[in-house]
Design a protein around this motif. Structure first.
Motif, mmCIF file in Angstrom:
data_model
loop_
_atom_site.group_PDB
_atom_site.id
_atom_site.type_symbol
_atom_site.label_atom_id
_atom_site.label_comp_id
_atom_site.label_asym_id
_atom_site.label_seq_id
_atom_site.Cartn_x
_atom_site.Cartn_y
_atom_site.Cartn_z
ATOM 1 N N LEU A 126 0.840 -1.210 0.000
ATOM 2 C CA LEU A 126 0.000 0.000 0.000
ATOM 3 C C LEU A 126 0.870 1.254 0.000
ATOM 4 C CD1 LEU A 126 -2.680 -1.190 2.550
ATOM 5 C CD2 LEU A 126 -3.169 -0.519 0.187
ATOM 6 N N LEU A 127 1.900 1.262 0.832
ATOM 7 C CA LEU A 127 2.776 2.435 0.898
ATOM 8 C C LEU A 127 3.549 2.638 -0.395
ATOM 9 C CD1 LEU A 127 4.062 1.901 4.531
ATOM 10 C CD2 LEU A 127 2.693 3.839 3.735
ATOM 11 N N ASP A 128 3.738 1.562 -1.143
ATOM 12 C CA ASP A 128 4.404 1.656 -2.450
ATOM 13 C C ASP A 128 3.440 2.027 -3.570
ATOM 14 O OD1 ASP A 128 6.848 1.039 -1.324
ATOM 15 O OD2 ASP A 128 6.725 -1.103 -1.777
ATOM 16 N N GLY A 129 2.196 2.293 -3.222
ATOM 17 C CA GLY A 129 1.220 2.734 -4.211
ATOM 18 C C GLY A 129 0.524 1.623 -4.954
ATOM 19 N N GLU A 130 0.666 0.392 -4.495
ATOM 20 C CA GLU A 130 0.091 -0.741 -5.211
ATOM 21 C C GLU A 130 -1.346 -1.015 -4.772
ATOM 22 O OE1 GLU A 130 2.678 -4.043 -4.544
ATOM 23 O OE2 GLU A 130 4.480 -2.947 -5.165
ATOM 24 N N LEU A 131 -2.083 -1.644 -5.652
ATOM 25 C CA LEU A 131 -3.418 -2.135 -5.324
ATOM 26 C C LEU A 131 -3.273 -3.447 -4.571
ATOM 27 C CD1 LEU A 131 -6.549 -2.153 -5.589
ATOM 28 C CD2 LEU A 131 -6.212 -3.372 -7.766
ATOM 29 N N LEU A 145 -3.824 3.210 -1.699
ATOM 30 C CA LEU A 145 -3.723 4.548 -1.123
ATOM 31 C C LEU A 145 -3.706 5.603 -2.231
ATOM 32 C CD1 LEU A 145 -1.043 4.336 1.739
ATOM 33 C CD2 LEU A 145 -3.528 4.234 1.928
ATOM 34 N N PRO A 146 -4.399 6.717 -2.035
ATOM 35 C CA PRO A 146 -4.299 7.801 -3.013
ATOM 36 C C PRO A 146 -2.881 8.347 -3.049
ATOM 37 C CG PRO A 146 -5.451 8.537 -1.034
ATOM 38 C CD PRO A 146 -5.292 7.051 -0.916
ATOM 39 N N PRO A 147 -2.404 8.760 -4.200
ATOM 40 C CA PRO A 147 -1.015 9.228 -4.309
ATOM 41 C C PRO A 147 -0.760 10.437 -3.417
ATOM 42 C CG PRO A 147 -1.987 8.874 -6.476
ATOM 43 C CD PRO A 147 -3.114 8.796 -5.492
ATOM 44 N N ALA A 148 0.416 10.488 -2.836
ATOM 45 C CA ALA A 148 0.851 11.638 -2.044
ATOM 46 C C ALA A 148 2.368 11.594 -1.962
ATOM 47 C CB ALA A 148 0.242 11.611 -0.648
ATOM 48 N N VAL A 149 2.987 12.747 -2.124
ATOM 49 C CA VAL A 149 4.442 12.825 -1.994
ATOM 50 C C VAL A 149 4.762 12.920 -0.512
ATOM 51 C CG1 VAL A 149 6.513 14.133 -2.550
ATOM 52 C CG2 VAL A 149 4.673 13.947 -4.230
ATOM 53 N N ALA A 150 5.359 11.877 0.030
ATOM 54 C CA ALA A 150 5.621 11.803 1.461
ATOM 55 C C ALA A 150 6.988 11.188 1.705
ATOM 56 C CB ALA A 150 4.539 10.969 2.149
ATOM 57 N N PRO A 151 7.618 11.514 2.835
ATOM 58 C CA PRO A 151 8.845 10.796 3.197
ATOM 59 C C PRO A 151 8.582 9.302 3.316
ATOM 60 C CG PRO A 151 8.552 12.752 4.571
ATOM 61 C CD PRO A 151 7.272 12.567 3.814
ATOM 62 N N ARG A 152 9.621 8.525 3.170
ATOM 63 C CA ARG A 152 9.476 7.076 3.170
ATOM 64 C C ARG A 152 9.008 6.559 4.536
ATOM 65 N NH1 ARG A 152 10.758 2.240 0.796
ATOM 66 N NH2 ARG A 152 11.407 0.579 2.206
#
Length: 321
Positions: A126-131, A145-152
């Motif tokens: 999820l944190l990697d943007g995957e379904l 998760l909806p995309p967001a530019v965030a620290p790792r």
């Protein structure tokens, strides 16, 4: 050199209680501010509140308990802390005790290892943007998760015994231990992590993070009392007793907490003495393979108050530089 970090040594009830410890991380060489699971002031909210108060420091969650939240909620909360603080987060997860699982879920996990594998893998994906799609026995999830530019956000796994260590070597970004003597970390857990890495074909080892109870010796108390003040509940828990026996700690039948406390001190699982003794005890964890040591002054805080806990932390951090 191994990093030193700071654990909030109590269960916060007001944000202002946490600010001196956040300030310590902000103004010293400490790498991160950590908090374990709290049933009073929820740990994610604590870090976001502290950031809002002006202390945007790196945070570590070590560990929050899987039965409390779906992996989607877990990933959302962890990323929220990263967004609020502006720093990378280490989000550690643990299955919790069997009775806690029953209390929250109605029944215990049929396989803690399988549950941890599915949970950590889902949060990482999820944190990697995957379904993520899962219809397992422990949780159901279809989401992204909806995309967001965030620290790792690194996803960690609470580890006490070899099976979970091997799993962490396969799927986790970090291994988080609690009350584990340095010899046990070196001889049992680190090799088990390496086995998991080999099985999964991983070349980069997860960070080894050791939560270490610590306190500089004071004339008016003894190490056993300090160890009990720090870890009484853990010393009575079956899974911690099992780990300590595996580590060679002479805790007897587990019913005598004073014997268990002495054994933890004797094996270096509770680090105390004068400042030189404390530094040697922490160095044993560095030699055992710890990449980060989280200073847990809960015993000092309970017996002598937060000013003394902060004084110990400042002294240790300064001497470690």
């Amino acid at each position: 050199m191994t990093e030193l970090s700071v654990l909030i040594p109590f269960v916060p009830r007001r944000l202002e209680q946490v600010l001196p410890f956040a300030g310590l991380v902000n103004w010293t060489s400490a790498a991160r501010l950590w908090q374990g699971q709290s049933m009073v002031l929820e740990p994610h909210q604590t870090f976001v509140g502290v950031a809002g108060a002006g202390f945007r420091v790196p945070a570590g969650l070590g560990v929050t308990l899987m039965p409390l939240r779906n992996p989607f909620e877990a990933a959302t909360q962890a990323r929220s802390v990263a967004l609020a603080t502006g720093h990378p987060v280490t989000a550690g997860f643990g299955t919790g005790a069997v009775q806690f699982q029953r209390n929250i879920l109605g029944s215990a996990y049929s396989s803690p290892l399988n549950t941890a594998r599915a949970y950590v893998t889902a949060v990482r994906s999820l944190l990697d943007g995957e379904l993520v799609q899962s219809d397992g026995t422990e949780f159901t999830l279809t989401g992204q998760l909806p995309p967001a530019v965030a620290p790792r956000v690194d996803v960690g796994l609470g580890v006490l015994r070899p099976g979970m260590a091997r799993l962490a070597g396969e799927v986790a970004d970090a291994v988080i231990t609690w009350l584990t003597p340095p010899s046990y970390l070196k001889d049992v857990l680190v090799p088990a992590v390496a086995e998991g890495m080999k099985k999964a074909g991983r070349t980069r080892r997860p960070r080894i993070i050791a939560m270490v109870p610590v306190g500089v010796r004071r004339d008016e108390t003894d190490p056993e009392r300090l160890a009990l003040a720090s870890n009484l509940a853990h010393l009575q828990a079956p899974h911690y007793q099992d780990m300590l026996r595996r580590a060679g700690a002479d805790i007897g039948d587990g019913n005598d907490v004073h014997q268990a406390a002495r054994a933890v001190v004797d094996t270096g699982g509770f680090v105390t003495g004068d400042l030189d003794d404390v530094l040697k005890g922490l160095d044993a964890y560095q030699q055992a393979g710890a990449d980060e040591i989280v200073l847990n002054t809960t015993g000092v805080n309970k017996m002598f108050g937060s000013p003394e806990a902060l004084a110990d932390l400042r002294t240790i951090l300064k001497a470690h530089q």
